[in-house]
Design an enzyme around this catalytic site. Sequence first.
Site, mmCIF file in Angstrom:
data_model
loop_
_atom_site.group_PDB
_atom_site.id
_atom_site.type_symbol
_atom_site.label_atom_id
_atom_site.label_comp_id
_atom_site.label_asym_id
_atom_site.label_seq_id
_atom_site.Cartn_x
_atom_site.Cartn_y
_atom_site.Cartn_z
ATOM 1 N N HIS A 72 -29.655 10.761 -27.462
ATOM 2 C CA HIS A 72 -29.302 9.338 -27.540
ATOM 3 C C HIS A 72 -30.474 8.498 -27.057
ATOM 4 C CE1 HIS A 72 -24.669 9.270 -27.847
ATOM 5 N NE2 HIS A 72 -25.130 10.414 -28.332
ATOM 6 N N TYR A 200 -20.257 1.416 -22.339
ATOM 7 C CA TYR A 200 -19.743 1.110 -20.998
ATOM 8 C C TYR A 200 -19.158 -0.297 -21.092
ATOM 9 C CZ TYR A 200 -22.533 4.920 -18.932
ATOM 10 O OH TYR A 200 -23.069 6.136 -18.610
ATOM 11 N N PRO A 292 -19.580 8.956 -10.941
ATOM 12 C CA PRO A 292 -20.173 9.413 -12.207
ATOM 13 C C PRO A 292 -20.659 8.289 -13.136
ATOM 14 C CG PRO A 292 -17.810 9.800 -12.191
ATOM 15 C CD PRO A 292 -18.177 9.340 -10.833
ATOM 16 N N LYS A 296 -25.263 10.972 -12.954
ATOM 17 C CA LYS A 296 -26.341 11.559 -12.150
ATOM 18 C C LYS A 296 -25.989 12.898 -11.515
ATOM 19 C CE LYS A 296 -29.148 8.665 -13.251
ATOM 20 N NZ LYS A 296 -30.039 9.217 -14.276
HETATM 21 P P1 FAS Z 1 -20.125 22.537 -8.810
HETATM 22 O O1 FAS Z 1 -18.981 21.959 -8.032
HETATM 23 O O2 FAS Z 1 -20.225 22.307 -10.267
HETATM 24 O O3 FAS Z 1 -20.140 24.134 -8.615
HETATM 25 C C1 FAS Z 1 -19.824 24.723 -7.375
HETATM 26 C C2 FAS Z 1 -19.272 26.109 -7.654
HETATM 27 O O4 FAS Z 1 -19.035 26.749 -6.400
HETATM 28 C C3 FAS Z 1 -17.948 26.065 -8.399
HETATM 29 O O5 FAS Z 1 -17.973 26.943 -9.493
HETATM 30 C C4 FAS Z 1 -16.929 26.517 -7.349
HETATM 31 O O6 FAS Z 1 -15.853 27.252 -7.906
HETATM 32 C C5 FAS Z 1 -17.777 27.393 -6.447
HETATM 33 N N1 FAS Z 1 -17.265 27.514 -5.088
HETATM 34 C C6 FAS Z 1 -16.681 26.546 -4.337
HETATM 35 N N2 FAS Z 1 -16.335 27.047 -3.131
HETATM 36 C C7 FAS Z 1 -16.732 28.362 -3.118
HETATM 37 C C8 FAS Z 1 -16.653 29.411 -2.164
HETATM 38 N N3 FAS Z 1 -16.104 29.215 -0.964
HETATM 39 N N4 FAS Z 1 -17.147 30.626 -2.498
HETATM 40 C C9 FAS Z 1 -17.736 30.820 -3.724
HETATM 41 N N5 FAS Z 1 -17.837 29.881 -4.676
HETATM 42 C C10 FAS Z 1 -17.331 28.659 -4.365
HETATM 43 N N6 FAS Z 1 -21.217 14.267 -13.015
HETATM 44 C C11 FAS Z 1 -21.732 13.538 -14.014
HETATM 45 O O7 FAS Z 1 -22.953 13.375 -14.067
HETATM 46 N N7 FAS Z 1 -20.903 12.964 -14.964
HETATM 47 C C12 FAS Z 1 -19.547 13.147 -14.943
HETATM 48 O O8 FAS Z 1 -18.826 12.636 -15.782
HETATM 49 C C13 FAS Z 1 -18.987 13.937 -13.931
HETATM 50 N N8 FAS Z 1 -17.638 14.183 -13.913
HETATM 51 C C14 FAS Z 1 -17.119 14.953 -12.909
HETATM 52 C C15 FAS Z 1 -15.734 15.241 -12.867
HETATM 53 C C16 FAS Z 1 -15.192 16.007 -11.822
HETATM 54 C C17 FAS Z 1 -13.714 16.319 -11.792
HETATM 55 C C18 FAS Z 1 -16.036 16.490 -10.786
HETATM 56 C C19 FAS Z 1 -15.455 17.268 -9.625
HETATM 57 C C20 FAS Z 1 -17.404 16.238 -10.833
HETATM 58 C C21 FAS Z 1 -17.957 15.478 -11.897
HETATM 59 N N9 FAS Z 1 -19.330 15.216 -11.993
HETATM 60 C C22 FAS Z 1 -19.868 14.470 -12.976
HETATM 61 C C23 FAS Z 1 -20.235 15.763 -11.040
HETATM 62 C C24 FAS Z 1 -20.477 17.212 -11.411
HETATM 63 O O9 FAS Z 1 -20.954 17.289 -12.713
HETATM 64 C C25 FAS Z 1 -21.398 17.793 -10.374
HETATM 65 O O10 FAS Z 1 -22.468 16.928 -10.070
HETATM 66 C C26 FAS Z 1 -21.936 19.133 -10.781
HETATM 67 O O11 FAS Z 1 -20.845 19.959 -11.074
HETATM 68 C C27 FAS Z 1 -22.780 19.657 -9.619
HETATM 69 O O12 FAS Z 1 -23.005 21.001 -9.818
HETATM 70 P P2 FAS Z 1 -22.967 22.035 -8.580
HETATM 71 O O13 FAS Z 1 -23.719 21.462 -7.456
HETATM 72 O O14 FAS Z 1 -23.343 23.346 -9.152
HETATM 73 O O15 FAS Z 1 -21.446 22.030 -8.075
HETATM 74 C C1 PHB Z 2 -19.575 12.019 -20.064
HETATM 75 O O1 PHB Z 2 -19.810 12.051 -21.302
HETATM 76 O O2 PHB Z 2 -18.880 12.888 -19.473
HETATM 77 C C2 PHB Z 2 -20.173 10.909 -19.233
HETATM 78 C C3 PHB Z 2 -21.094 10.046 -19.811
HETATM 79 C C4 PHB Z 2 -21.641 9.024 -19.036
HETATM 80 C C5 PHB Z 2 -21.251 8.888 -17.710
HETATM 81 C C6 PHB Z 2 -20.326 9.772 -17.136
HETATM 82 C C7 PHB Z 2 -19.780 10.787 -17.904
HETATM 83 O O3 PHB Z 2 -21.785 7.886 -16.952
#
Ligand code: FAS
Ligand code: PHB
Length: 389
Positions: A72, A200, A292, A296
């Site tokens: 994009h 947005y 979000p 980032k």
């Molecule tokens: P993660 O949370 O992805 O991964 C951590 C891993 O550790 C998981 O698989 C978990 O199961 C595991 N874990 C946890 N406790 C443990 C333990 N005790 N023992 C072993 N393993 C364990 N970011 C965006 O940029 N855009 C978005 O739209 C967006 N939407 C999101 C929606 C939700 C519901 C959430 C929670 C986050 C969202 N985020 C979004 C942020 C998300 O993308 C995170 O920044 C990203 O997953 C970060 O990656 P990790 O640091 O690897 O953490």
């Molecule tokens: C998404 O496509 O999941 C998305 C895109 C832009 C954002 C957050 C989430 O700022």
Amino acid sequence: MRTQVGIVGAGPAGLLLSHLLHLRGISSVVLEKRSRDYVERRVRAGVLEQGTVDTLVEAGVGARMLREGLPHNGIELRYGGQGHRIAFEKLVPGRSITVYGQQEVVKDLIAARLEAGGDVRFEIEDVALHALDPEPGSGPYLTFGGERLDCDVIAGCDGFHGVSRPSIPEGILSVFEREYPFAWLGILAHVAPSSEELIYTRTERGFALHSMRSPTVSRFYLQVPPDATVEEWPDERIWDELKARLETVPGFTLATGEIFEKGVTPMRAFVAEPMQHGRLYLAGDAAHIVPPTGAKGLNLAVADVRVLTEAIDRYLTTGSAGLLDGYSAACLKRIWRAQHFSWWMTTLLHTFDSDDEYARRLQLSYLDYVTTSEAAATTLAENYVGMPW
Ligand code: FAS
Ligand code: PHB
């Protein structure tokens, strides 16, 4: 058992770290609480910064992303009955974003690790961290399922609710956080996107975001009260509200379809400093969370892992802990830039019940400025596509 790097968590941070260390001949074991199927199906982020795309391609795990991801060159800000394009190709030439679901990145990384004979263990529920600040000559270790894994270094990549950050003794960490007075209701629907680009939108009813995952799957978010539940949002109500917030410019009609995923994400900001203690290093959501709005979260996890990989490699190949000692400081500058940008995008586009008329006019004036001044629009664009490493 022994490995050079014990990694807790198989999300984007843990899996990418394991892969990048492997490319440098460094061994690791990844311990994940959930099943492989769960982590590969968990719907989260969708926007990859230019630097994240480059990192995945350089690491040899970007082929499917390049085939299936959606590049994009701009986004639309929609408010006051008008749409305004933030044109990356004009404002930050040569830099763009790619829409590619986080779960796809996770699938690609798991496949690469397993293909390389990597040691990634799922459904390990009782990981505990020990001897994080070891005596000289000894090292930290992990225990799980009655086993012990001796390591040179432990990476806490287990997200906001993980076990790593709480393993750091009291009094070491300073925590900085903010809870927003709303949440995001996210949905995935089997319907072609109604716009080529992300939209947005700020309306008096609240914020909404039109995104996508493929030519046949759309991704939407609605600003909802902080205690909202998916049960309160049947499909019909979701589509009605998305139409009310997105069909605000002439000629735009929102296509609807079968909703197949719904979830409520709290909107919070969080940073734990320092991101390390002894031979434990936190990366990704284990150390920081952003709302979000600025897309980032996932990208910050990648940035942390790039720094940590270099630092661990230097330590294991030369014995010098200089880069490891400076890991947290090296990451925090980018983290706080992303914290500010995510706060700025969130306050620019969401409606706050606490806002009076003065605050509302300030917000609309800022939107007018960002959509008419090249300097202001460039600020948004360069942060959105990702600041240079
Ligand atoms: P993660 O949370 O992805 O991964 C951590 C891993 O550790 C998981 O698989 C978990 O199961 C595991 N874990 C946890 N406790 C443990 C333990 N005790 N023992 C072993 N393993 C364990 N970011 C965006 O940029 N855009 C978005 O739209 C967006 N939407 C999101 C929606 C939700 C519901 C959430 C929670 C986050 C969202 N985020 C979004 C942020 C998300 O993308 C995170 O920044 C990203 O997953 C970060 O990656 P990790 O640091 O690897 O953490
Ligand atoms: C998404 O496509 O999941 C998305 C895109 C832009 C954002 C957050 C989430 O700022």
